[in-house]
Design an enzyme around this catalytic site. Structure first.
Site, PDB file in Angstrom:
ATOM      1  CG  ASP A  67      45.166   5.677  18.507  1.00 17.76           C
ATOM      2  OD1 ASP A  67      46.239   5.279  19.000  1.00 17.76           O
ATOM      3  OD2 ASP A  67      44.153   5.883  19.186  1.00 17.76           O
ATOM      4  CG  ASN A 136      35.452  11.593  24.328  1.00 26.67           C
ATOM      5  OD1 ASN A 136      36.024  10.504  24.328  1.00 26.67           O
ATOM      6  ND2 ASN A 136      35.683  12.514  23.408  1.00 26.67           N
ATOM      7  CG  HIS A 138      38.342   8.592  22.645  1.00 28.08           C
ATOM      8  ND1 HIS A 138      38.702   9.902  22.853  1.00 28.08           N
ATOM      9  CD2 HIS A 138      39.380   7.856  23.095  1.00 28.08           C
ATOM     10  CE1 HIS A 138      39.910   9.948  23.396  1.00 28.08           C
ATOM     11  NE2 HIS A 138      40.335   8.711  23.558  1.00 28.08           N
ATOM     12  CD  GLU A 143      37.657  12.198  20.159  1.00 30.81           C
ATOM     13  OE1 GLU A 143      37.059  11.661  21.115  1.00 30.81           O
ATOM     14  OE2 GLU A 143      38.619  12.970  20.298  1.00 30.81           O
TER      15      GLU A 143
HETATM   16  C1  GLP Z   1      43.901   8.362  23.955  1.00 28.33           C
HETATM   17  C2  GLP Z   1      44.164   7.206  22.954  1.00 28.33           C
HETATM   18  C3  GLP Z   1      43.254   6.067  23.240  1.00 28.33           C
HETATM   19  C4  GLP Z   1      43.310   5.846  24.729  1.00 28.33           C
HETATM   20  C5  GLP Z   1      42.516   6.918  25.410  1.00 28.33           C
HETATM   21  C6  GLP Z   1      42.584   6.921  26.920  1.00 28.33           C
HETATM   22  O1  GLP Z   1      43.596   9.545  23.369  1.00 28.33           O
HETATM   23  N1  GLP Z   1      44.078   7.529  21.575  1.00 28.33           N
HETATM   24  O2  GLP Z   1      43.660   4.922  22.510  1.00 28.33           O
HETATM   25  O3  GLP Z   1      42.752   4.616  25.072  1.00 28.33           O
HETATM   26  O4  GLP Z   1      42.817   8.176  24.855  1.00 28.33           O
HETATM   27  O5  GLP Z   1      43.798   7.394  27.364  1.00 28.33           O
HETATM   28  P1  GLP Z   1      44.272   7.289  28.848  1.00 28.33           P
HETATM   29  O6  GLP Z   1      44.550   5.853  29.102  1.00 28.33           O
HETATM   30  O7  GLP Z   1      45.510   8.134  28.909  1.00 28.33           O
HETATM   31  O8  GLP Z   1      43.176   7.810  29.701  1.00 28.33           O
END
Ligand code: GLP
Length: 249
Positions: A67, A136, A138, A143
């Site tokens: 992404d 959440n 995702h 989402e």
């Molecule tokens: C972000 C990214 C995801 C990631 C997730 C968890 O928003 N777009 O690809 O896996 O949220 O992030 P974190 O590892 O900082 O908790």
């Protein structure tokens, strides 16, 4: 689905990093789906260190990031392009032309999404995809409410995701949209690794381990995939133990 519960963040990072390096060694021209966020930082650090020491890992590998934010240029300090350069690409022998990240500043975003999905298909699809787990549920930026057959597209970010990612945007301007590969795109990957670390992920790990698949929990789509490894550290797994009659997966 295979579960690995490891002691702490360092062990989680080494486990995921080793798995990825072993996969590259087995198949040097591998196509990798790569995550961003805080969870993979230790994994990238491990990989960079091992690559420097061991062998030329990324020489033939191709990477597709999951992404990117919409509305900021790649050079923005909060972009996932900047993140990937800083944590991985600037330190390994990957060829520039083998790096793929959606362009969130493309003039025609719909076209950019189609181009990205097509480029991935033409490359032969993902061999191994590593996923973080949003608080959440995702995956990528898919989402809650995302159909399981979704493909690469522009999405709106929930308030909770924007809050979680706000530290990357010191100026306070947290993007409201992103380009993400779809859940369908992820499910086409031959092999998937999902990892989560820390007590703040314990509740969502518990939901993921126990709830029936539903669009309200995007990561639950992975239940239908034949080759998924879930790696969590003890803190992220702490609520699994408290579930009566369920215990550790
Ligand atoms: C972000 C990214 C995801 C990631 C997730 C968890 O928003 N777009 O690809 O896996 O949220 O992030 P974190 O590892 O900082 O908790």
């Amino acid at each position: 689905m295979k579960w690995e519960i490891v002691e702490n963040y360092q062990a989680l990072s080494a486990f995921a990093g080793r798995l990825l390096l072993d996969a590259i060694r087995e198949h040097p021209a591998i196509i990798l789906g790569l995550p961003t966020g805080r969870t993979p930082e230790g994994m990238y650090e491990y990989i960079v260190e091992e690559c420097g020491r061991e062998y030329r890992c990324f020489n033939a590998a191709r990477t597709f990031n999951l992404d990117e934010y919409v509305g900021i240029p790649p050079s923005h300090p909060g972009s996932y392009y900047t993140y990937m350069r800083h944590h991985l690409f600037d330190h390994v022998d990957i060829r520039e032309s083998n790096i793929h990240i959606p362009d969130g500043s493309a003039p025609d975003l719909e076209l950019e999404c189609r181009r990205y999905e097509m480029e991935l298909a033409q490359a032969g699809g993902l061999d191994l995809t590593v996923l973080g787990l949003g608080r959440n549920g995702h995956i990528g930026f898919n989402e809650p409410g995302t159909p399981f057959d979704s493909r690469t597209r522009v999405v709106g970010l929930t308030e909770s995701t924007r809050r979680a990612n706000a530290p990357e945007f010191q100026d306070g301007h947290v993007p409201t949209r992103a380009i993400t590969i779809g859940i369908g795109t992820i499910l086409d990957s031959k092999r998937i690794v999902l990892f989560a670390s820390g007590g703040e992920k314990a509740a969502i790990v518990r939901r993921f381990a126990t709830e029936e698949p539903s669009e309200m929990l995007p990561a639950s789509a992975l239940r239908g995939h034949p080759d998924v490894t879930v790696v969590v550290d003890q803190k992220a797994a702490e609520l699994l133990e408290e579930l009566p009659g369920v215990g550790r997966p």
